[in-house]
Design a protein around this motif. Sequence first.
Motif, PDB file in Angstrom:
ATOM      1  N   LEU A 113      28.191  48.211  43.929  1.00 27.17           N
ATOM      2  CA  LEU A 113      28.963  47.578  42.778  1.00 27.17           C
ATOM      3  C   LEU A 113      30.607  47.966  42.718  1.00 27.17           C
ATOM      4  O   LEU A 113      30.791  49.071  42.992  1.00 27.17           O
ATOM      5  CB  LEU A 113      28.424  47.577  41.337  1.00 27.17           C
ATOM      6  CG  LEU A 113      27.324  46.662  41.069  1.00 27.17           C
ATOM      7  CD1 LEU A 113      26.807  47.081  39.743  1.00 27.17           C
ATOM      8  CD2 LEU A 113      27.457  45.351  41.015  1.00 27.17           C
TER       9      LEU A 113
ATOM     10  N   GLU B  23      26.712  37.035  42.044  1.00 22.86           N
ATOM     11  CA  GLU B  23      27.783  36.743  43.348  1.00 22.86           C
ATOM     12  C   GLU B  23      27.337  37.454  44.453  1.00 22.86           C
ATOM     13  O   GLU B  23      27.804  36.775  45.553  1.00 22.86           O
ATOM     14  CB  GLU B  23      28.787  37.494  42.653  1.00 22.86           C
ATOM     15  CG  GLU B  23      29.654  36.727  41.539  1.00 22.86           C
ATOM     16  CD  GLU B  23      30.766  37.561  40.921  1.00 22.86           C
ATOM     17  OE1 GLU B  23      30.945  38.771  41.283  1.00 22.86           O
ATOM     18  OE2 GLU B  23      31.608  36.820  40.321  1.00 22.86           O
ATOM     19  N   TRP B  24      26.712  38.462  44.312  1.00 22.50           N
ATOM     20  CA  TRP B  24      26.077  39.104  45.709  1.00 22.50           C
ATOM     21  C   TRP B  24      25.104  38.124  46.360  1.00 22.50           C
ATOM     22  O   TRP B  24      25.023  38.059  47.590  1.00 22.50           O
ATOM     23  CB  TRP B  24      25.339  40.366  45.159  1.00 22.50           C
ATOM     24  CG  TRP B  24      24.654  41.088  46.445  1.00 22.50           C
ATOM     25  CD1 TRP B  24      25.319  41.709  47.213  1.00 22.50           C
ATOM     26  CD2 TRP B  24      23.175  40.974  46.794  1.00 22.50           C
ATOM     27  NE1 TRP B  24      24.251  42.172  48.539  1.00 22.50           N
ATOM     28  CE2 TRP B  24      22.984  41.693  47.959  1.00 22.50           C
ATOM     29  CE3 TRP B  24      22.396  40.407  46.415  1.00 22.50           C
ATOM     30  CZ2 TRP B  24      21.801  41.667  48.770  1.00 22.50           C
ATOM     31  CZ3 TRP B  24      20.997  40.546  46.732  1.00 22.50           C
ATOM     32  CH2 TRP B  24      20.870  41.315  48.063  1.00 22.50           C
TER      33      TRP B  24
ATOM     34  N   ALA C 278      26.236  44.011  44.116  1.00 26.79           N
ATOM     35  CA  ALA C 278      27.388  43.135  43.911  1.00 26.79           C
ATOM     36  C   ALA C 278      27.821  42.350  45.155  1.00 26.79           C
ATOM     37  O   ALA C 278      27.333  42.462  46.049  1.00 26.79           O
ATOM     38  CB  ALA C 278      28.375  43.619  43.087  1.00 26.79           C
ATOM     39  N   THR C 279      29.027  41.610  45.082  1.00 26.38           N
ATOM     40  CA  THR C 279      29.501  41.161  46.070  1.00 26.38           C
ATOM     41  C   THR C 279      29.683  41.720  47.395  1.00 26.38           C
ATOM     42  O   THR C 279      30.424  42.880  47.162  1.00 26.38           O
ATOM     43  CB  THR C 279      30.940  40.236  45.669  1.00 26.38           C
ATOM     44  OG1 THR C 279      30.495  39.340  44.564  1.00 26.38           O
ATOM     45  CG2 THR C 279      31.272  39.541  47.087  1.00 26.38           C
TER      46      THR C 279
ATOM     47  N   HIS D 273      27.337  39.866  38.740  1.00 26.01           N
ATOM     48  CA  HIS D 273      27.451  40.522  39.961  1.00 26.01           C
ATOM     49  C   HIS D 273      26.399  40.207  40.857  1.00 26.01           C
ATOM     50  O   HIS D 273      26.435  39.930  41.965  1.00 26.01           O
ATOM     51  CB  HIS D 273      27.893  41.995  39.699  1.00 26.01           C
ATOM     52  CG  HIS D 273      29.074  42.238  38.914  1.00 26.01           C
ATOM     53  ND1 HIS D 273      29.494  43.437  38.579  1.00 26.01           N
ATOM     54  CD2 HIS D 273      30.129  41.231  38.869  1.00 26.01           C
ATOM     55  CE1 HIS D 273      30.696  43.434  37.804  1.00 26.01           C
ATOM     56  NE2 HIS D 273      31.220  42.164  37.954  1.00 26.01           N
TER      57      HIS D 273
END
Length: 641
Positions: free
Chosen positions: A534, A331-332, A639-640, A328
């Motif tokens: 998240l 991805e972030w 996270a994203t 995650h």
Amino acid sequence: MCRWCARRRYELAPAAASLTLTSLSWAHHLGGVGLGEHLAYGGVTAAATAATVLALKNKHKTFATAAGSAAAVVGDTWIGASLGPSVPSLIATGLVIGGAYVPYMRWLTRERQARLKLSVDAAKAGVGVEPLGTGTHTGLTGASPEETRLMQALVAMLSIPAVDVTALEHTRFGWRAVVTLPAGRDTAPSKVIARREQLAANIGMPGKLRLAKGEADNELVVCMYETDPLAKTLAWPGPSTATCQEPAVLGMDAFGQPVLVELLYNHVLIGGASDNGKSSLQSVLIAYVAACEDAEAVLIDLKPGAVELGPWGPCALALADTPAKALHTLEWVWAEVQRRGEYMRDLGAKQGKPVKKWIPGEHGPALFVFIDELAELMRQLPGAAKLLESILQVARFTGITLVCATQSPSNRVFGGNTDGRQQYQVRIGLGAKESTTANLIFGPGAYGDGWCLDELEGPGYFLRWDRNHQVPVVSRAFFMTDDEIGAATHRYARADTVEGREHPQDVPDPDDDPTPPTPTPPTPSGPGGGRPVLRAVPTFPDGSPIADERHLALWKAIEEAGQEGITIDALVALGLPEFNARSSVNGPMSQWRNKGWVVEAGKKGRAMKFRLAPRPAMPQQQTAAAAASAEEETAACPATL
């Protein structure tokens, strides 16, 4: 005059020395010689004669020759000073010169024979060597004792003289020279470097010899250290800057100069065997980022307990210590790359000129992502390889830099698709047991060019390569103690984790047991953003996270089929990544069926359909505890967006 004759005309050396002293004695006669000078001349002559007799009696041939020569020279000088320019003085000078040539001619004959053999060997190798006594460089005598020793040592080892010795300079630690080696396979710098111990023995001078390849293909850098500046552990001096636009100071090189690394816009690869200081070197870089007001650190450490990077958690924007958090976080980071790119595009359109580079402090903070044990990350998250490659290739212009440490920096670490090492503009190699490690870090053929990691002496020693430093120079990193890490963590902790972030001036120690205020979560705003939240981590029925993106996609496809179920052929037809054949789908399906997570849902024609087994109901207390745990994990990592 004697030195000129020794280098130009070897045959004239004894005559030149004797005539020079005779001329000086005549000058002394013209100035007047008193009783005191006569007594001095006589005393020295008598002492030298007595030493000669004593040496002959004890059969010390070398000492007898030296003492006899001294007695003859001083006696000749005494006669010249007493009588001045006269026939007796010339007779004495002639006798001294004749006596000197008796042993000198024997030496000169041996020297000419050795020089002739040297010339023949040099001619075979294509190196021009001028005859003895006629050239400016004889190949055996240099302009200083160090140069002479070096040239003679190379001849003894290679049987061929060096083409030239240039740039010999003395430093406060010893001396350094650049040698131009003759052409040939056995005289390449890599061959000489491999025989470093033999060359050091041939030189025979006190100190420590270090060799490296020069800028040209046939140049060898020779460094002799009489005192080693890297012998003792280098204490961390503290942060050196308040902005990431200035370089980080890693330690000191063998010349006593600080090792500066331009960290901004340059991905960093740190490689080497275990217990050689990778984590300590990363701590120095993290401390540099923590002290910068225009930079943020993101930490990924999959060692159990995050023992290496975990202590720096209060200073970091995020700390990922599980595979799910690491995925995650990456991805972030990728989403942040895209967001920053769009921000720069819009800013350029607003200003009427393109913005091609993220400037820390003006556009927002720079982001430095530290990954400890990159190989372990790829083993636990094979699906993250492509994501990491994308970040390496396009993230630099957005002010996002990766600092990766690993023991095995091969292309397998990056998923086996491309060699991600090409994206690292700064490479640091620490000690290794095998020579191949140098080629993995610095590129093919690096070991032959002098990047010898197996010769580094212990933890903290490293070689650094970047655009401005392409010649190997041994360096040593600063060492941070646990107390220094704890103090730096407290001093530069983020405002949303502890009391505050004081920077960079010295501040008094805090009171014992201070009462921490209630932390206020930051509000994401501006181009730099804040700590994002998240999403829920997908898990299997036993509670373990689904870290592999491929398995997650397959699991969701079965879940979306619902109670109706789905066949193996239908799953293959979906075109999921790496599940384009029945054999690839059958593997995870068999495991999930054996664990009772997937059950049969009837048949469709002759094919069996499958669906997810219903999850067992959880007691209310366990559900609340699980929710609290998930909320706590959500607050620990980005996270994203």
